[in-house]
Design a protein around this motif. Sequence first.
Motif, mmCIF file in Angstrom:
data_model
loop_
_atom_site.group_PDB
_atom_site.id
_atom_site.type_symbol
_atom_site.label_atom_id
_atom_site.label_comp_id
_atom_site.label_asym_id
_atom_site.label_seq_id
_atom_site.Cartn_x
_atom_site.Cartn_y
_atom_site.Cartn_z
ATOM 1 N N GLY A 39 2.992 12.814 2.054
ATOM 2 C CA GLY A 39 3.877 11.932 2.803
ATOM 3 C C GLY A 39 4.958 11.247 1.987
ATOM 4 O O GLY A 39 5.628 10.353 2.491
ATOM 5 N N GLY A 40 5.161 11.649 0.728
ATOM 6 C CA GLY A 40 6.218 10.978 -0.012
ATOM 7 C C GLY A 40 6.431 11.519 -1.411
ATOM 8 O O GLY A 40 5.753 12.456 -1.848
ATOM 9 N N LYS A 41 7.393 10.894 -2.098
ATOM 10 C CA LYS A 41 7.692 11.279 -3.470
ATOM 11 C C LYS A 41 8.361 10.104 -4.168
ATOM 12 O O LYS A 41 8.856 9.173 -3.526
ATOM 13 N N HIS A 42 8.349 10.163 -5.489
ATOM 14 C CA HIS A 42 9.068 9.197 -6.307
ATOM 15 C C HIS A 42 9.838 9.963 -7.365
ATOM 16 O O HIS A 42 9.377 10.991 -7.861
ATOM 17 N N GLU A 43 11.011 9.426 -7.715
ATOM 18 C CA GLU A 43 11.856 10.051 -8.728
ATOM 19 C C GLU A 43 12.087 9.079 -9.867
ATOM 20 O O GLU A 43 12.041 7.862 -9.678
ATOM 21 N N GLY A 44 12.354 9.653 -11.036
ATOM 22 C CA GLY A 44 12.630 8.820 -12.194
ATOM 23 C C GLY A 44 13.032 9.666 -13.380
ATOM 24 O O GLY A 44 13.410 10.833 -13.226
ATOM 25 N N GLY A 45 12.913 9.082 -14.561
ATOM 26 C CA GLY A 45 13.274 9.813 -15.763
ATOM 27 C C GLY A 45 13.132 8.940 -16.988
ATOM 28 O O GLY A 45 12.428 7.930 -16.981
ATOM 29 N N PHE A 46 13.841 9.339 -18.040
ATOM 30 C CA PHE A 46 13.846 8.620 -19.313
ATOM 31 C C PHE A 46 15.295 8.405 -19.726
ATOM 32 O O PHE A 46 16.095 9.331 -19.676
#
Length: 174
Positions: A39-46
Amino acid sequence: MRMLFAAVAAAALAVPALADDVKLTGENTKVTWVGTKPGGKHEGGFKALTGTATVSGGELAKVEVEIDTESLYADDPKLTAHLKSPDFFGVKNNPKAKFVSTKIEKADKGVTITGDLTLNGKTKTISFPATVSHAGGTLKVDSAFAIDKRDFGMTYGGGKIDDQVAIKVAVEAK
């Protein structure tokens, strides 16, 4: 004298191009991720990293990158704090993540880069596809692949958070 100059010029042209080291930084190299759950996702990085890509004979020959794990970010500040905790990256005990290539081979589309990835104090050999170009003094590398977070001791949220994490790397460096 002309003969000597011609001989030196011919010899210089016959010598293969020397290796060229390209400096990698958080400005010219983007490492991002997408974590998913039902039911979802999260995004990110460095945001912060340092490293070197070595180009030899016009081909990518070696990559070495060190990532400042404190620079980790996510699309939710609360999640960013949780990812920095011992449940995931444990940035206090593991302030750096590292990738060192051990082999770069031509593939059907681009290259396959193999090397040792260290995250959360655990090292695993991984391989991933990449497209690479080096023209006009600019190195471009693009890659998309997945890693299993459990391989790096990240077991939090088992069954609620998908174990596969999508990684994207984009380099445009001079």
